[in-house]
Design an enzyme around this catalytic site. Structure first.
Site, mmCIF file in Angstrom:
data_model
loop_
_atom_site.group_PDB
_atom_site.id
_atom_site.type_symbol
_atom_site.label_atom_id
_atom_site.label_comp_id
_atom_site.label_asym_id
_atom_site.label_seq_id
_atom_site.Cartn_x
_atom_site.Cartn_y
_atom_site.Cartn_z
ATOM 1 N N ILE A 94 -40.729 12.814 -1.116
ATOM 2 C CA ILE A 94 -40.066 13.700 -2.065
ATOM 3 C C ILE A 94 -39.131 12.927 -2.984
ATOM 4 O O ILE A 94 -38.967 13.273 -4.159
ATOM 5 C CB ILE A 94 -39.319 14.853 -1.344
ATOM 6 C CG1 ILE A 94 -38.777 15.867 -2.355
ATOM 7 C CG2 ILE A 94 -38.206 14.324 -0.444
ATOM 8 C CD1 ILE A 94 -39.814 16.460 -3.287
ATOM 9 N N GLU A 168 -38.385 21.594 2.897
ATOM 10 C CA GLU A 168 -37.782 21.687 4.228
ATOM 11 C C GLU A 168 -38.148 20.489 5.090
ATOM 12 O O GLU A 168 -39.095 19.762 4.809
ATOM 13 C CB GLU A 168 -38.221 22.971 4.935
ATOM 14 C CG GLU A 168 -39.695 23.329 4.800
ATOM 15 C CD GLU A 168 -40.657 22.313 5.338
ATOM 16 O OE1 GLU A 168 -40.421 21.797 6.460
ATOM 17 O OE2 GLU A 168 -41.653 22.026 4.654
ATOM 18 N N GLY A 309 -44.815 18.937 3.450
ATOM 19 C CA GLY A 309 -43.548 19.644 3.302
ATOM 20 C C GLY A 309 -42.616 18.860 2.390
ATOM 21 O O GLY A 309 -43.053 18.181 1.459
ATOM 22 N N GLU A 310 -41.313 18.957 2.652
ATOM 23 C CA GLU A 310 -40.267 18.242 1.908
ATOM 24 C C GLU A 310 -40.099 18.745 0.467
ATOM 25 O O GLU A 310 -39.273 18.233 -0.269
ATOM 26 C CB GLU A 310 -40.530 16.729 1.849
ATOM 27 C CG GLU A 310 -40.651 16.048 3.184
ATOM 28 C CD GLU A 310 -40.967 14.554 3.052
ATOM 29 O OE1 GLU A 310 -40.973 14.020 1.915
ATOM 30 O OE2 GLU A 310 -41.206 13.913 4.085
ATOM 31 N N GLY A 311 -40.933 19.696 0.030
ATOM 32 C CA GLY A 311 -40.919 20.097 -1.368
ATOM 33 C C GLY A 311 -41.814 19.235 -2.231
ATOM 34 O O GLY A 311 -41.759 19.314 -3.463
#
Length: 344
Positions: A94, A168, A309-311
């Site tokens: 990210i 997240e 994830g992580e955006g």
């Protein structure tokens, strides 16, 4: 706790103006496909014929989950705080993608089981060092859940951005998201459970059984906020609050993968019009995400087989949103280009 009131973006007169502006560009009608839909949506959200995407931001919420005590993850809980350290060191995916797209990145400790101490770049909003094991008891008390949501709202209130993404980090949070998905949709748990961080087929079957026992134990829980406090995580609850406030402020919401969409499902039960403000960045490779999107009537922009994830999906989708507002602002019209016949 006050739940923000979200109004639909639908505006007949503005929609007609946007359609006219889009259709008068030097191209065949509809030929920019999803970019035209994006431009129209962003214009309606911002209430203007001249949409802009200034100061994009992504919020990454981190939290631990008591359900890991049931051996539902391929990784130990300590990976949550270690990955937060990686975010702070600018070393995660990210970080790379946010830098690439000149996007502000905010890392929030919503409830990690680790004492970071004062750290530059880390926003401390820890509710507790992880949730409880929802196989045995509710993950959060209603008060803890409300506090997490209020923190999410306050964080968004302090950010000046027209577009905001949600990410997240939390070992065990695909288990929480799968339980939320099942409770809100009625889709069988077997169809909600995926590999998460890399479970084997046997591991996924164990995860499925843990969730099935947990939802049977909490069978009376039906209200969306009760579902959130019973099965969710502090990072999921914080995202719910953040999403609600972002839509209230008429921001464009970038929705990442499976866990972020589970938070949106709660928010949409509280305020259905929030879906008007959402851009679904991609369809995750995590089992169940496609059915989540179908349940919400969502059309994702990308299909890249992501499940990180992580955006990350939000950052990767940003150039497409920028292209949508750029063609509106910079592309010639038939009149300005002196093209006298519109292309069919």
């Amino acid at each position: 706790m006050h739940i923000p009131v979200i109004n639909s973006i639908y505006d007949v007169s503005l929609s007609k103006l946007l359609d006219t502006a889009i259709n008068n560009k030097t191209k065949p009608l509809g030929s920019l496909g999803a970019l035209e839909s994006l431009a129209r949506q962003i214009g309606l959200i911002q209430r203007t014929e001249h949409p802009q995407l200034t100061k994009p931001a992504i919020l990454v919420f981190a939290g631990d989950h008591g359900i890991v005590a049931e051996n539902i993850s391929a990784y130990p809980q300590s990976v949550t705080w270690q990955m937060v350290e990686n975010f702070l060191a600018q070393g995660a995916a990210i970080n790379v993608f946010a830098r690439q797209n000149q996007c502000a990145l905010h890392i929030i400790d919503a409830g990690v089981n680790h004492d970071f101490g004062p750290r530059k770049g880390l926003i401390h909003r820890k509710i507790a060092p992880g949730t409880r094991n929802f196989a045995q008891e509710a993950a959060m008390t209603p008060a803890e859940c409300s506090r997490a949501m209020e923190h999410g709202m306050a964080l968004v209130s302090a950010i000046e951005a027209k577009v905001i993404g949600f990410g997240e980090m939390g070992i065990g949070n695909t288990t929480a998201a799968a339980a939320i998905m099942h409770k809100l949709t009625g889709i069988p748990v077997a169809n909600c459970v995926g590999a998460g961080t890399g479970l084997s087929t046997e591991g996924m079957l164990h995860k499925q059984r843990v969730i099935e026992r947990a939802v049977a134990h909490h069978s009376s829980v039906t209200d969306p906020l009760d579902v959130l406090s019973t099965f969710g995580g502090f990072e999921i609850a914080m995202m719910v609050g953040a999403m609600l406030r972002a839509a209230e402020r008429r921001m464009v919401l970038l929705i990442d993968g499976f866990i972020v969409t589970s938070a949106l499902m709660i928010a949409a039960r509280l305020q259905p019009a929030i879906l008007d403000y959402c851009v679904f960045c991609h369809c995750s490779d995590e089992n169940g995400h496609r059915q989540m999107l179908d349940h919400l009537g969502a059309r994702p922009l990308l299909q890249l087989n992501l499940r990180l994830g992580e955006g990350t999906g939000c950052a990767l989708a940003l150039p497409l949103l920028q292209a949508a507002v750029n063609f509106m602002a910079e592309m010639a019209t038939f009149e300005s280009a002196q093209v006298h016949e519109k292309m069919e």
